[in-house]
Enzyme design. Structure first.
Site, PDB file in Angstrom:
ATOM      1  CG  ASP A  55      -1.981  -0.970   1.242  1.00 18.94           C
ATOM      2  OD1 ASP A  55      -2.347  -1.367   0.115  1.00 18.94           O
ATOM      3  OD2 ASP A  55      -2.470  -1.378   2.305  1.00 18.94           O
ATOM      4  CG  ASP A  61       0.096   4.685   6.976  1.00 17.68           C
ATOM      5  OD1 ASP A  61      -0.140   4.763   5.765  1.00 17.68           O
ATOM      6  OD2 ASP A  61      -0.732   4.320   7.836  1.00 17.68           O
ATOM      7  CD  GLU A  83      -0.414  -2.578   7.395  1.00 21.18           C
ATOM      8  OE1 GLU A  83      -1.052  -1.636   7.889  1.00 21.18           O
ATOM      9  OE2 GLU A  83      -0.923  -3.448   6.668  1.00 21.18           O
ATOM     10  CD  GLU A  84       2.925   1.386   7.940  1.00 18.76           C
ATOM     11  OE1 GLU A  84       1.693   1.288   8.019  1.00 18.76           O
ATOM     12  OE2 GLU A  84       3.534   1.317   6.859  1.00 18.76           O
ATOM     13  CG  ASP A 102      -2.441  -1.440  11.275  1.00 22.66           C
ATOM     14  OD1 ASP A 102      -3.412  -1.880  10.632  1.00 22.66           O
ATOM     15  OD2 ASP A 102      -1.711  -0.520  10.845  1.00 22.66           O
ATOM     16  CG  LEU A 104      -3.023   6.177  11.030  1.00 21.77           C
ATOM     17  CD1 LEU A 104      -3.448   6.508  12.457  1.00 21.77           C
ATOM     18  CD2 LEU A 104      -2.428   7.432  10.402  1.00 21.77           C
ATOM     19  CG  ASP A 105      -6.618  -0.748  10.421  1.00 21.88           C
ATOM     20  OD1 ASP A 105      -6.042  -1.573   9.715  1.00 21.88           O
ATOM     21  OD2 ASP A 105      -7.850  -0.585  10.407  1.00 21.88           O
ATOM     22  CD  GLU A 266      -4.721  -5.185   9.909  1.00 20.21           C
ATOM     23  OE1 GLU A 266      -4.693  -6.163   9.149  1.00 20.21           O
ATOM     24  OE2 GLU A 266      -4.909  -4.008   9.502  1.00 20.21           O
TER      25      GLU A 266
HETATM   26  P1  P6P Z   1     -11.472  -2.982   1.664  1.00 24.44           P
HETATM   27  C1  P6P Z   1      -8.049  -0.659   5.846  1.00 24.44           C
HETATM   28  O1  P6P Z   1      -7.110  -0.530   4.801  1.00 24.44           O
HETATM   29  C2  P6P Z   1      -8.191  -2.140   6.156  1.00 24.44           C
HETATM   30  O2  P6P Z   1      -6.955  -2.705   6.415  1.00 24.44           O
HETATM   31  C3  P6P Z   1      -9.137  -2.318   7.336  1.00 24.44           C
HETATM   32  O3  P6P Z   1      -9.072  -1.261   8.232  1.00 24.44           O
HETATM   33  C4  P6P Z   1     -10.497  -2.415   6.665  1.00 24.44           C
HETATM   34  O4  P6P Z   1     -11.419  -3.190   7.394  1.00 24.44           O
HETATM   35  C5  P6P Z   1     -10.172  -3.074   5.325  1.00 24.44           C
HETATM   36  O5  P6P Z   1      -8.793  -2.795   5.043  1.00 24.44           O
HETATM   37  C6  P6P Z   1     -11.016  -2.525   4.206  1.00 24.44           C
HETATM   38  O6  P6P Z   1     -10.726  -3.295   3.067  1.00 24.44           O
HETATM   39  O7  P6P Z   1     -11.084  -4.164   0.792  1.00 24.44           O
HETATM   40  O8  P6P Z   1     -12.952  -2.916   1.952  1.00 24.44           O
HETATM   41  O9  P6P Z   1     -10.904  -1.671   1.204  1.00 24.44           O
END
Ligand code: P6P
Length: 320
Positions: A55, A61, A83-84, A102, A104-105, A266
Site C-alpha cells: 500500500d 502511517d 505493519e510499517e 498497526d 494507523l489502520d 490486526e
Molecule cells: P477494503 C483498511 O485498509 C483495512 O486494512 C481495514 O481497516 C479495513 O477493514 C479493510 O482494510 C477494508 O478493506 O477491501 O474494503 O478496502
C-alpha cells in the site's frame, strides 16, 4: 476512573500497565497530529513509499510508527513489530514483553476524514528469542487494544480482565473509563462486509450473506441491515457497542486468498478483545487465537462479533 487507575486495579503486571500507558501517551500525540492537519493536506505530500502490504504509505502511517517506537523505547518493551516495519525491532534490553502494532489502520481514510486508528497487542517473550517470541499464537497475548481517532478519541483495551472502553478527555489529556466489562450482544441483525467483492466469495460466504439479505421471508426468518466503513477500528468499535458481525473472509483474488487482514497486529488483538467481551472470532473454521503464526505479516480471514452470528457463519461451511 482513568486508565492508570483501571490498570492498577485490573492488571497483574506492572510492566504491562506501563507499556499500555506508553501506548496511550503515543496515541494522544498521534490524535493531536491528525486533528491538526486539514483534509486533503496529507495527499499533497509526494514523499510516499510502499509498505509491506504494497500500500502507498501516507506520511501519517510513518509518523505514527515513529511515535510508537519513540514511546515504546522508553517503556518495559523488549521489541516491536508493525505493519510499517519489514522485521521486528530489538530494543536491546532484557525486558520480558513484546509489542505488535498497526500504527494507523484504515489510513486510506485519512484524506476523507473517516475514523482511523492504532491497534496493538502485548505478549510475553516467554523466555524465547525475539525471533521465536514474535511468532507465538494469539493465546499468548497479555493485553491488546485499539485507539479510534474519530469524532472522539477512544480506546478499547483488555488486560485479561474483560474489555473496557475509554474516552480521551482532551482537557486533562487522560483516558477516562466510559464502560467496563463490555459484553457484545449474542444476537444481531447487522452484518459488515465489503459487498463489492461478492463475485470473489467462496460458497459459504455467499450462502451466509445471501440468507441475511433474504430477510424474514428467507431461511433466517429475520431482516438484516448492513454497515461497512472500510476502517477496521470503526467497524469494530460499532460492534463492541451495539453488536454485529464483521466479515473479511479469504476470497478468489490472488492477493487475498488468505484474507486481507494481518494475523499478528490486526486479527489477534481484535480477537482477544472480542473473546473478553463474550464474542467470537474465527477464520471460518478455527478460533483466531489458536491459529499458527508462521510470519509477522501473515494474512488471515477474520470474522468476529456477536457469537450467534459468527457460529451461524461457521455452520455455512459445514452445510456446503
Ligand atoms: P477494503 C483498511 O485498509 C483495512 O486494512 C481495514 O481497516 C479495513 O477493514 C479493510 O482494510 C477494508 O478493506 O477491501 O474494503 O478496502
Amino acid at each position: 476512573m482513568d486508565l492508570d487507575n483501571y490498570l492498577l486495579k485490573n492488571s497483574k503486571e506492572e510492566e504491562i500497565s506501563s507499556i499500555v500507558k506508553s501506548l496511550a501517551d503515543a496515541a494522544i500525540k498521534i490524535s493531536n497530529i491528525i486533528r491538526s492537519i486539514k483534509p486533503q493536506e496529507s495527499i499533497s505530500n509526494n514523499d510516499r513509499k510502499l509498505n509491506s502490504d504494497g500500500d502507498i504509505q501516507k506520511p501519517l502511517d510513518i509518523i505514527s510508527d515513529e511515535i510508537l517506537i519513540d514511546f515504546l523505547k522508553k517503556s518495559p518493551a523488549a521489541g516491536y513489530a508493525s505493519e510499517e516495519q519489514e522485521g521486528y525491532i530489538d530494543f536491546k534490553n532484557n525486558n520480558n514483553f513484546i509489542v505488535f502494532a498497526d500504527p494507523l489502520d484504515g489510513s486510506s481514510n485519512i484524506d476523507v476524514n473517516v475514523s482511523i486508528g492504532t491497534i496493538f497487542s502485548i505478549m510475553s517473550k516467554n523466555n524465547l528469542s525475539l525471533e521465536k517470541a514474535f511468532i507465538q499464537n494469539g493465546t499468548h497475548q497479555k493485553s491488546s487494544g485499539f485507539f479510534v481517532y474519530g469524532p472522539q478519541t477512544t480506546l478499547f483495551v483488555t488486560v485479561g480482565a474483560g474489555t473496557a472502553l475509554f474516552g480521551l478527555d482532551e482537557t486533562q489529556g487522560k483516558f477516562i473509563l466510559i464502560r467496563d466489562n463490555i459484553v457484545i450482544p449474542e444476537k444481531t441483525n447487522e452484518f459488515a462486509i465489503n459487498a463489492a467483492y461478492r463475485r470473489f466469495w467462496d460458497g459459504a460466504t455467499l450462502k451466509y450473506v445471501t440468507e441475511c439479505q433474504s430477510g424474514e421471508s428467507g431461511p433466517r426468518k429475520k431482516n438484516f441491515g448492513m454497515r461497512w466503513v472500510g476502517s477496521l477500528v470503526a467497524d469494530a468499535s460499532r460492534i463492541f457497542i451495539r453488536g454485529g458481525v464483521f466479515l473479511y473472509p479469504s476470497d478468489a483474488r490472488e492477493k487475498y486468498k488468505y484474507g486481507r487482514l494481518r494475523l499478528t497486529y490486526e486479527a489477534n488483538p481484535i480477537a482477544f478483545l472480542v473473546e473478553q467481551a463474550n464474542g467470537e472470532a474465527t477464520d471460518g473454521h478455527k478460533k483466531i487465537l489458536k491459529l499458527e503464526v508462521k510470519e509477522l505479516h501473515q494474512r488471515s480471514p477474520l470474522i468476529f462479533g456477536s457469537k450467534e452470528e459468527v457460529l451461524e457463519y461457521k455452520k455455512s461451511y459445514s452445510s456446503l
